[in-house]
Every structure is written in structure tokens, then in C-alpha cells.
Design a protein around this motif. Structure first.
Motif, PDB file in Angstrom:
ATOM      1  N   ARG A  15       0.426  -1.386   0.136  1.00 17.53           N
ATOM      2  CA  ARG A  15      -0.062  -0.132  -0.078  1.00 17.53           C
ATOM      3  C   ARG A  15       0.690   1.293   0.027  1.00 17.53           C
ATOM      4  O   ARG A  15       0.767   2.104   0.198  1.00 17.53           O
ATOM      5  CB  ARG A  15      -1.095   0.010   1.818  1.00 17.53           C
ATOM      6  CG  ARG A  15      -1.592  -1.539   1.185  1.00 17.53           C
ATOM      7  CD  ARG A  15      -3.090  -1.457   2.520  1.00 17.53           C
ATOM      8  NE  ARG A  15      -4.031  -2.608   2.106  1.00 17.53           N
ATOM      9  CZ  ARG A  15      -4.391  -2.087   1.225  1.00 17.53           C
ATOM     10  NH1 ARG A  15      -5.317  -1.570   0.976  1.00 17.53           N
ATOM     11  NH2 ARG A  15      -5.458  -3.456   1.176  1.00 17.53           N
ATOM     12  N   ILE A  16       2.501   0.783   0.049  1.00 12.41           N
ATOM     13  CA  ILE A  16       3.222   2.104   0.276  1.00 12.41           C
ATOM     14  C   ILE A  16       3.845   2.186  -1.391  1.00 12.41           C
ATOM     15  O   ILE A  16       4.605   1.161  -1.925  1.00 12.41           O
ATOM     16  CB  ILE A  16       4.186   2.319   1.184  1.00 12.41           C
ATOM     17  CG1 ILE A  16       3.638   2.478   2.565  1.00 12.41           C
ATOM     18  CG2 ILE A  16       5.462   3.245   0.770  1.00 12.41           C
ATOM     19  CD1 ILE A  16       4.384   2.535   3.774  1.00 12.41           C
ATOM     20  N   MET A  17       4.448   2.941  -2.264  1.00  7.62           N
ATOM     21  CA  MET A  17       4.458   2.504  -2.958  1.00  7.62           C
ATOM     22  C   MET A  17       5.393   4.165  -3.630  1.00  7.62           C
ATOM     23  O   MET A  17       5.247   5.790  -3.090  1.00  7.62           O
ATOM     24  CB  MET A  17       3.460   3.266  -4.347  1.00  7.62           C
ATOM     25  CG  MET A  17       4.340   3.052  -5.850  1.00  7.62           C
ATOM     26  SD  MET A  17       3.079   2.738  -7.061  1.00  7.62           S
ATOM     27  CE  MET A  17       4.201   2.364  -8.498  1.00  7.62           C
ATOM     28  N   ASP A  59       9.623   1.282  -6.436  1.00  9.21           N
ATOM     29  CA  ASP A  59       8.774  -0.204  -6.803  1.00  9.21           C
ATOM     30  C   ASP A  59       9.089   0.255  -8.797  1.00  9.21           C
ATOM     31  O   ASP A  59       9.245  -0.301  -9.712  1.00  9.21           O
ATOM     32  CB  ASP A  59       7.971   0.384  -6.764  1.00  9.21           C
ATOM     33  CG  ASP A  59       6.907   0.155  -5.533  1.00  9.21           C
ATOM     34  OD1 ASP A  59       7.504  -0.866  -4.441  1.00  9.21           O
ATOM     35  OD2 ASP A  59       6.916   1.007  -4.806  1.00  9.21           O
ATOM     36  N   VAL A  60       9.450   1.493  -9.299  1.00 13.59           N
ATOM     37  CA  VAL A  60       9.430   2.071 -10.318  1.00 13.59           C
ATOM     38  C   VAL A  60      10.487   3.478 -11.007  1.00 13.59           C
ATOM     39  O   VAL A  60      10.369   4.092  -9.666  1.00 13.59           O
ATOM     40  CB  VAL A  60       8.115   1.944 -11.145  1.00 13.59           C
ATOM     41  CG1 VAL A  60       7.172   1.083 -11.054  1.00 13.59           C
ATOM     42  CG2 VAL A  60       7.395   3.907 -10.617  1.00 13.59           C
ATOM     43  N   VAL A  61      10.815   3.634 -11.598  1.00 14.69           N
ATOM     44  CA  VAL A  61      11.589   4.633 -12.095  1.00 14.69           C
ATOM     45  C   VAL A  61      10.782   5.159 -13.365  1.00 14.69           C
ATOM     46  O   VAL A  61      10.146   4.320 -14.623  1.00 14.69           O
ATOM     47  CB  VAL A  61      12.726   4.326 -12.628  1.00 14.69           C
ATOM     48  CG1 VAL A  61      13.226   5.797 -13.390  1.00 14.69           C
ATOM     49  CG2 VAL A  61      13.645   3.955 -11.611  1.00 14.69           C
ATOM     50  N   PRO A  89      11.339  -1.494 -12.828  1.00 16.40           N
ATOM     51  CA  PRO A  89      11.269  -1.256 -14.011  1.00 16.40           C
ATOM     52  C   PRO A  89      10.889   0.414 -14.538  1.00 16.40           C
ATOM     53  O   PRO A  89      11.105   0.212 -13.453  1.00 16.40           O
ATOM     54  CB  PRO A  89       9.610  -1.509 -13.828  1.00 16.40           C
ATOM     55  CG  PRO A  89       8.736  -2.452 -13.033  1.00 16.40           C
ATOM     56  CD  PRO A  89      10.693  -2.396 -11.950  1.00 16.40           C
ATOM     57  N   LEU A  90      11.463  -0.032 -15.553  1.00 12.24           N
ATOM     58  CA  LEU A  90      11.238   1.584 -16.300  1.00 12.24           C
ATOM     59  C   LEU A  90      10.061   1.930 -16.932  1.00 12.24           C
ATOM     60  O   LEU A  90      10.088   1.065 -17.933  1.00 12.24           O
ATOM     61  CB  LEU A  90      12.578   1.949 -17.186  1.00 12.24           C
ATOM     62  CG  LEU A  90      13.216   3.189 -17.095  1.00 12.24           C
ATOM     63  CD1 LEU A  90      13.466   4.305 -16.417  1.00 12.24           C
ATOM     64  CD2 LEU A  90      14.235   2.969 -18.360  1.00 12.24           C
ATOM     65  N   TYR A  91       9.552   3.612 -16.811  1.00 12.03           N
ATOM     66  CA  TYR A  91       8.671   3.468 -17.997  1.00 12.03           C
ATOM     67  C   TYR A  91       8.965   5.165 -18.288  1.00 12.03           C
ATOM     68  O   TYR A  91       8.841   5.630 -17.930  1.00 12.03           O
ATOM     69  CB  TYR A  91       7.255   4.062 -17.331  1.00 12.03           C
ATOM     70  CG  TYR A  91       6.977   2.248 -16.153  1.00 12.03           C
ATOM     71  CD1 TYR A  91       6.338   1.091 -17.523  1.00 12.03           C
ATOM     72  CD2 TYR A  91       6.695   1.680 -15.729  1.00 12.03           C
ATOM     73  CE1 TYR A  91       6.485  -0.394 -17.059  1.00 12.03           C
ATOM     74  CE2 TYR A  91       6.779   0.625 -14.715  1.00 12.03           C
ATOM     75  CZ  TYR A  91       6.502  -0.283 -15.804  1.00 12.03           C
ATOM     76  OH  TYR A  91       5.791  -1.166 -15.233  1.00 12.03           O
ATOM     77  N   PRO A 128       0.186  -0.241  -6.853  1.00  9.73           N
ATOM     78  CA  PRO A 128      -0.622   1.129  -5.954  1.00  9.73           C
ATOM     79  C   PRO A 128      -1.169   1.518  -5.796  1.00  9.73           C
ATOM     80  O   PRO A 128      -2.243   2.035  -5.927  1.00  9.73           O
ATOM     81  CB  PRO A 128       0.029   1.440  -3.735  1.00  9.73           C
ATOM     82  CG  PRO A 128       0.965  -0.328  -4.270  1.00  9.73           C
ATOM     83  CD  PRO A 128       1.205  -0.268  -5.558  1.00  9.73           C
ATOM     84  N   VAL A 129      -0.005   2.439  -6.465  1.00  8.45           N
ATOM     85  CA  VAL A 129      -0.915   3.780  -7.888  1.00  8.45           C
ATOM     86  C   VAL A 129      -0.896   3.666  -9.507  1.00  8.45           C
ATOM     87  O   VAL A 129       0.359   3.197  -9.810  1.00  8.45           O
ATOM     88  CB  VAL A 129       0.454   5.509  -7.796  1.00  8.45           C
ATOM     89  CG1 VAL A 129      -0.154   6.266  -8.282  1.00  8.45           C
ATOM     90  CG2 VAL A 129       0.243   5.706  -6.020  1.00  8.45           C
ATOM     91  N   ARG A 130      -1.638   3.273 -10.223  1.00  9.90           N
ATOM     92  CA  ARG A 130      -1.640   3.172 -10.973  1.00  9.90           C
ATOM     93  C   ARG A 130      -0.978   4.854 -12.203  1.00  9.90           C
ATOM     94  O   ARG A 130      -1.497   6.437 -12.034  1.00  9.90           O
ATOM     95  CB  ARG A 130      -3.239   3.482 -12.044  1.00  9.90           C
ATOM     96  CG  ARG A 130      -3.209   3.147 -13.175  1.00  9.90           C
ATOM     97  CD  ARG A 130      -4.925   2.980 -13.744  1.00  9.90           C
ATOM     98  NE  ARG A 130      -5.442   2.293 -15.160  1.00  9.90           N
ATOM     99  CZ  ARG A 130      -6.030   2.740 -15.857  1.00  9.90           C
ATOM    100  NH1 ARG A 130      -6.794   3.952 -15.779  1.00  9.90           N
ATOM    101  NH2 ARG A 130      -6.334   1.917 -16.979  1.00  9.90           N
TER     102      ARG A 130
END
Ligand SMILES: [Fe+2]
Length: 276
Positions: A15-17, A59-61, A89-91, A128-130
Motif C-alpha cells: 500500500r506504499i509505492m 517500485d518503479v522509475v 521497471p522503467l517507464y 498501488p498507484v496507477r
């Protein structure tokens, strides 16, 4: 009603991102005899190492555009070699320097971008966040941004798919004035930004907007939502008041989402690996 986070059975920790945001790396290729090759390479390499050393790990970059200086394949290849070291993961979303076709071609194998590439628009679920990437490039290739009606319609439809999930948009051009910049407004038309704000305002699950392009930090509100720019990773292109002693230190942002209060953000000053 407050947006829900995650789904039944999801562990509490999820629940934390944490999102690390980098932008405006302006990488050049080694074969171009550009004198900024080594410095900008080192700026990104140092950022990647710093992100990989964070505890807890993001969680992501997200990279909010101008990954490259000239949008050519050799620059994208160089960028991907450096970014491949990321542990998460990278977006990416295109900047005016990148162009949408070159970026989509370079990242096609990652599978999250639309292959037809009328515009680079996609959603990332499973966190948790789209995350929703918005293509802010003008169709005429100009440096300033724009939104065509098709993109705004597509964004509206994408947001309508998940009205109860906290959502962050990310794009290159900030859809707000950055007063400290020599040219504070990054779009070709005021109406484009007003139209985007209207879409955002229709979807209360949108909780943040992350952008780049201005190479300096700034925060504002768009459609009732907090929006921000991030300094350029390329230190030679960074604007704002930074001490001379920070010349070799790129800056990026770390955005932390908590269920109870949404996003908090901090700037991260990187120590160049060459200085260690
Ligand atoms: Fe840039």
C-alpha cells in the motif's frame, strides 16, 4: 468517496509505492564527437547507481522525457545500456528532443507502449498507484507541447477504466506556468492545457502529475491536482540556484505514496561516482 488502493489480499506493505523520477538526460552518442558525452553519461550513471542504492528501493522509475539530445537510434541505444542497470521497471514518455516514433521504436520490446504510435499513451497497472503516460508532443515537431483532441479523448477513456484507483499522470511538458523560466509556458496553446485540466478535474482519482522539460523544479496545481517539474539530470542543462560545489551532482525526485495522505516528494542530490 476516497479512491481505493490495491485489492483484497494485497499485503500491507504494497500500500506504499515509491516512484523515482528522472528527466532531461539529453544523452548524446559516443560516435558524435559531442563534448558532453562523458559528462551526461556520468550524470545518468550516477543517478542509476543512487536509485539502486535507495532503501527501500523504489517500485518503479519514470523518465519524463528528453532522454536523448537528438532522438537518434545510437542515443537511445546508449540510454538503454545505462538504464538497463536499474533494479526496478522503467517507464518512459517522450520529450520534444526524443520524438515519439524513435522512442516507441527503442522501447517496443519492453511491451508497455502502443506499437502503432499515433501517440505514446499507456497505463501501468499492478502497483498501488496507477501510472498513466501522456504524450505532450506537438505534432509539428516543435519544442513546445500540445494535446490533440484524440489524446484528450484517449486520456479520458483510460481514466474512466479505473475510477477508484489512485492515479498519477506523467508527461514531458508541464501544463502550467513556470515563472522562473525565461519562457514560462511550455505549450503552443493555452486551450490545450485548459482542456487537459478539465479532463483531470473529471477524474478525482488523479492524485499527481509529474513532468520535466523545464530543467528546474516547480510545483503548481492543474485541475485541482498537484503537479511538478524536476531538474534535469544533465547537470550542464540544469537551471536554478545551485551551489558551485554541486556542479557534478545530478538531482532527481523521489515520490512516496502513502494510503493515508497521498504523495510526498523529495529532491535527491546524487554524489557523482567519479567523486567517490
Ligand atoms: Fe530537456
Amino acid at each position: 468517496m476516497a479512491p481505493e488502493v490495491g485489492c483484497a489480499g494485497e499485503k500491507a506493505a504494497a500500500r506504499i509505492m515509491i516512484i523515482a523520477q528522472i528527466a532531461d538526460t539529453h544523452l548524446v552518442a559516443a560516435d558524435g564527437a559531442d563534448p558532453m558525452f562523458e559528462a551526461r553519461t556520468e550524470n545518468l550513471r550516477a543517478c542509476v547507481a543512487d536509485i539502486n542504492g535507495l532503501d527501500p528501493l523504489p517500485d518503479v522509475v519514470i523518465h519524463t522525457g528528453d532522454l536523448t539530445q537528438n532522438g537518434v537510434a545510437a542515443e537511445f541505444d546508449h540510454a538503454q545500456t545505462l538504464l538497463a542497470a536499474l533494479k526496478m521497471p522503467l517507464y518512459v514518455t517522450p520529450g520534444n528532443r526524443d520524438g515519439r516514433e524513435g522512442m516507441a521504436r527503442a522501447f517496443a520490446a519492453d511491451g508497455y507502449m502502443p506499437p502503432d504510435c499515433a501517440f505514446v499513451h499507456y497505463a501501468v497497472d499492478g502497483h498501488p498507484v496507477r501510472l498513466v503516460a501522456m504524450d505532450s508532443l506537438a505534432d509539428d515537431g516543435a519544442a513546445k507541447g500540445d494535446f490533440c483532441p484524440a489524446r484528450l479523448t484517449s486520456l479520458d477513456a483510460t481514466l474512466a477504466q479505473a475510477p477508484a484507483r489512485p492515479t498519477a499522470l506523467f508527461m514531458h511538458h508541464p501544463p502550467f506556468d513556470v515563472p522562473a523560466a525565461p519562457d514560462p509556458f511550455a505549450y503552443q496553446r493555452r486551450q490545450a492545457v485548459a482542456d487537459l485540466a478539465a479532463v483531470v478535474a473529471r477524474h478525482p482519482q488523479v492524485v499527481r502529475i509529474f513532468t520535466g522539460h523545464m530543467h528546474r523544479p516547480c510545483v503548481a496545481t492543474v485541475g485541482g491536482v498537484a503537479a511538478s517539474t524536476v531538474p534535469s539530470v544533465a547537470v550542464d542543462k540544469r537551471y536554478g540556484d545551485y551551489a558551485a560545489s554541486m556542479e557534478g551532482q545530478p538531482v532527481y525526485h523521489v515520490h512516496r505514496f502513502e494510503r493515508d495522505w497521498g504523495f510526498s516528494s523529495e529532491s535527491r542530490l546524487v554524489v557523482s561516482q567519479a567523486d567517490l
